[in-house]
Design an enzyme around this catalytic site. Structure first.
Site, PDB file in Angstrom:
ATOM      1  CG  ASN A 294     -35.735  32.662 100.303  1.00 18.46           C
ATOM      2  OD1 ASN A 294     -35.072  33.607 100.893  1.00 18.46           O
ATOM      3  ND2 ASN A 294     -35.847  32.714  98.975  1.00 18.46           N
TER       4      ASN A 294
ATOM      5  CG  ASP B 277     -33.637  35.765  99.284  1.00 13.13           C
ATOM      6  OD1 ASP B 277     -32.543  35.148  99.170  1.00 13.13           O
ATOM      7  OD2 ASP B 277     -34.314  35.542  98.388  1.00 13.13           O
ATOM      8  CG  HIS B 278     -37.458  39.050 102.477  1.00 12.45           C
ATOM      9  ND1 HIS B 278     -37.067  40.034 101.414  1.00 12.45           N
ATOM     10  CD2 HIS B 278     -38.078  38.054 101.812  1.00 12.45           C
ATOM     11  CE1 HIS B 278     -37.687  39.649 100.155  1.00 12.45           C
ATOM     12  NE2 HIS B 278     -38.458  38.521 100.555  1.00 12.45           N
TER      13      HIS B 278
ATOM     14  NE  ARG C  56     -31.465  53.158 108.214  1.00 11.76           N
ATOM     15  CZ  ARG C  56     -31.634  53.968 109.530  1.00 11.76           C
ATOM     16  NH1 ARG C  56     -30.663  53.721 110.469  1.00 11.76           N
ATOM     17  NH2 ARG C  56     -32.727  54.511 109.776  1.00 11.76           N
TER      18      ARG C  56
ATOM     19  CG  HIS D 226     -33.176  34.847  94.224  1.00 12.37           C
ATOM     20  ND1 HIS D 226     -34.835  35.285  93.734  1.00 12.37           N
ATOM     21  CD2 HIS D 226     -32.342  34.961  93.142  1.00 12.37           C
ATOM     22  CE1 HIS D 226     -34.528  35.501  92.462  1.00 12.37           C
ATOM     23  NE2 HIS D 226     -33.264  35.261  91.981  1.00 12.37           N
TER      24      HIS D 226
ATOM     25  NE  ARG E  62     -34.549  40.075  92.391  1.00 12.83           N
ATOM     26  CZ  ARG E  62     -35.874  39.378  91.987  1.00 12.83           C
ATOM     27  NH1 ARG E  62     -36.410  38.473  92.692  1.00 12.83           N
ATOM     28  NH2 ARG E  62     -36.400  39.849  90.700  1.00 12.83           N
TER      29      ARG E  62
ATOM     30  NE  ARG F 177     -34.709  43.355  93.704  1.00 12.83           N
ATOM     31  CZ  ARG F 177     -35.805  43.120  92.941  1.00 12.83           C
ATOM     32  NH1 ARG F 177     -36.941  42.842  93.522  1.00 12.83           N
ATOM     33  NH2 ARG F 177     -35.992  43.492  91.720  1.00 12.83           N
ATOM     34  CG  HIS F 178     -32.811  40.089  98.468  1.00 14.78           C
ATOM     35  ND1 HIS F 178     -32.034  39.258  97.966  1.00 14.78           N
ATOM     36  CD2 HIS F 178     -34.248  39.989  98.097  1.00 14.78           C
ATOM     37  CE1 HIS F 178     -32.755  38.333  97.200  1.00 14.78           C
ATOM     38  NE2 HIS F 178     -34.226  38.962  97.211  1.00 14.78           N
TER      39      HIS F 178
ATOM     40  CD  GLU G  40     -35.197  30.890  95.647  1.00 10.12           C
ATOM     41  OE1 GLU G  40     -35.388  32.205  95.237  1.00 10.12           O
ATOM     42  OE2 GLU G  40     -35.930  30.220  96.343  1.00 10.12           O
TER      43      GLU G  40
ATOM     44  CB  THR H 149     -41.441  38.705  94.741  1.00  9.88           C
ATOM     45  OG1 THR H 149     -40.988  37.541  95.229  1.00  9.88           O
ATOM     46  CG2 THR H 149     -42.807  38.822  94.778  1.00  9.88           C
ATOM     47  CB  THR H 150     -39.727  35.021  91.795  1.00  6.31           C
ATOM     48  OG1 THR H 150     -38.453  35.371  92.359  1.00  6.31           O
ATOM     49  CG2 THR H 150     -39.420  34.101  90.428  1.00  6.31           C
TER      50      THR H 150
ATOM     51  CD  GLU I  84     -39.192  26.425  94.853  1.00  8.17           C
ATOM     52  OE1 GLU I  84     -38.178  26.559  94.855  1.00  8.17           O
ATOM     53  OE2 GLU I  84     -40.172  27.141  95.545  1.00  8.17           O
TER      54      GLU I  84
ATOM     55  CG  HIS J 132     -43.088  33.003  95.525  1.00  8.15           C
ATOM     56  ND1 HIS J 132     -44.322  34.170  95.712  1.00  8.15           N
ATOM     57  CD2 HIS J 132     -42.245  33.753  95.161  1.00  8.15           C
ATOM     58  CE1 HIS J 132     -43.564  35.321  95.369  1.00  8.15           C
ATOM     59  NE2 HIS J 132     -42.493  35.038  95.145  1.00  8.15           N
ATOM     60  N   GLY J 133     -45.174  32.658  98.711  1.00 10.34           N
ATOM     61  CA  GLY J 133     -46.455  33.613  99.180  1.00 10.34           C
ATOM     62  C   GLY J 133     -46.731  32.482 100.491  1.00 10.34           C
TER      63      GLY J 133
ATOM     64  N   GLY K  37     -40.184  31.934 103.084  1.00 13.77           N
ATOM     65  CA  GLY K  37     -39.122  32.804 103.533  1.00 13.77           C
ATOM     66  C   GLY K  37     -39.773  34.230 104.082  1.00 13.77           C
ATOM     67  CG  HIS K  38     -42.074  38.327 102.872  1.00 14.12           C
ATOM     68  ND1 HIS K  38     -43.466  38.729 103.362  1.00 14.12           N
ATOM     69  CD2 HIS K  38     -41.485  39.398 102.955  1.00 14.12           C
ATOM     70  CE1 HIS K  38     -43.404  39.936 103.899  1.00 14.12           C
ATOM     71  NE2 HIS K  38     -42.272  40.624 103.467  1.00 14.12           N
TER      72      HIS K  38
HETATM   73  N1  PXP Z   1     -39.244  29.574  96.249  1.00 15.01           N
HETATM   74  C1  PXP Z   1     -38.725  30.711  95.186  1.00 15.01           C
HETATM   75  C2  PXP Z   1     -38.094  29.814  93.902  1.00 15.01           C
HETATM   76  C3  PXP Z   1     -38.699  31.937  95.334  1.00 15.01           C
HETATM   77  O1  PXP Z   1     -38.059  32.655  94.393  1.00 15.01           O
HETATM   78  C4  PXP Z   1     -39.134  32.536  96.630  1.00 15.01           C
HETATM   79  C5  PXP Z   1     -38.991  33.949  96.802  1.00 15.01           C
HETATM   80  O2  PXP Z   1     -37.770  34.354  96.783  1.00 15.01           O
HETATM   81  C6  PXP Z   1     -39.587  31.690  97.533  1.00 15.01           C
HETATM   82  C7  PXP Z   1     -39.624  30.281  97.379  1.00 15.01           C
HETATM   83  C8  PXP Z   1     -40.063  32.182  98.929  1.00 15.01           C
HETATM   84  O3  PXP Z   1     -41.200  32.858  98.773  1.00 15.01           O
HETATM   85  P1  PXP Z   1     -41.748  33.979 100.134  1.00 15.01           P
HETATM   86  O4  PXP Z   1     -40.616  34.729 100.532  1.00 15.01           O
HETATM   87  O5  PXP Z   1     -42.722  34.509  99.631  1.00 15.01           O
HETATM   88  O6  PXP Z   1     -42.017  32.773 101.132  1.00 15.01           O
END
Ligand code: PXP
Length: 247
Positions: free
Chosen positions: A13, A15-16, A24, A49, A51, A55-56, A76, A106-107, A157, A194-195, A216-217
């Protein structure tokens, strides 16, 4: 008897990467360029994602990712008319429907698949007609897995956020195992995310029924210090070690 573990896909992912750029409102770093580096480093898919508050990821990022991703693109999004139209127009390989609340960082939880089943069923059907594979982001709960199947989703998921916060709690892993095995027995593809980090991914990677992780993060954060290729190699090594070395 436990099935032998097959290869588990890593979708990254990005996104970040966009979060950093939006700090910026400039043109770097570019999430589409990051996606290409992730693919070069062995990611089997790219996730982003869009959103509602942008935001990103911006609309233009999603357009470019849909065109340039060489592996598969997992978009997403929340189940809104605006997002459905974007999904139908871009037709990514897969759309993962997620809940969205504007004020959240976050979600925070999985989709409530018992609310508005008609809307979910119709949304899934529209995406399927557009040729898009559908996945529902749900908590690891048997009822939610069954309803996702009944609504016609191709995949679920499983939200690993609660596990990530309490990864020493065996009940959290048990809930993921039970939901994953139930999903697979119903014929659903089972994903998770996630996480997840290199420190907590092992027990999730070890669940044979989970075929795909979305991370992702932690990968993007680590990449700031060691680069994307190294960060991804470290995550892959942790996944492979968790799955018992089997690829
Ligand atoms: N899966 C879904 C459905 C998510 O919404 C996210 C966060 O956007 C992730 C996975 C990835 O989570 P993380 O950035 O904490 O790894």
């Amino acid at each position: 008897m436990a099935m032998p573990a097959t290869h588990q896909r890593l979708y990254i992912n990005v996104d970040h990467v966009a979060t950093l750029r939006q700090a910026r409102r400039t043109d770097e770093p570019d999430p589409a360029a990051a996606a290409a580096l992730c693919e070069d480093a062995g990611a089997e898919g790219i996730t982003a994602h869009l959103r509602e508050d942008r935001r990103h990821m911006q609309d233009d990022d999603i357009e470019r990712l849909a065109k340039t991703v060489r592996t598969v693109f997992n978009l997403e999004m929340a189940l809104t008319e605006e997002m459905l139209q974007i999904g139908e127009r871009l037709r990514p390989y897969q759309i993962t429907l997620v809940p969205e609340r504007r004020e959240e960082v976050t979600t925070e939880g999985g989709l409530d698949v018992s609310r508005e089943p008609g809307k979910l069923r119709d949304g899934i059907a529209r995406l399927k007609r557009a040729g898009v594979r559908t996945s529902l982001f749900i908590d690891p709960d048997g009822g939610a897995v069954q309803r996702s199947h009944d609504l016609g989703a191709d995949a679920v998921e499983l939200h690993t956020g609660a596990y990530a916060h309490h990864s020493k709690d065996e009940h959290m892993v048990r809930a993921l195992i039970d939901a994953a095995e139930m999903g697979r027995s119903l014929g659903l593809a089972v994903h998770a995310g996630h996480g997840l980090t290199v420190r907590n991914v092992g027990p999730v990677a070890a669940i044979a029924a989970i075929e795909e992780l979305n991370i992702g993060h932690s990968i993007v954060s680590r990449a700031i210090f060691v680069g994307l290729a190294q960060s991804i190699a470290e995550m892959r090594a942790a996944m492979v070690a968790g799955r018992g070395g089997a690829r």
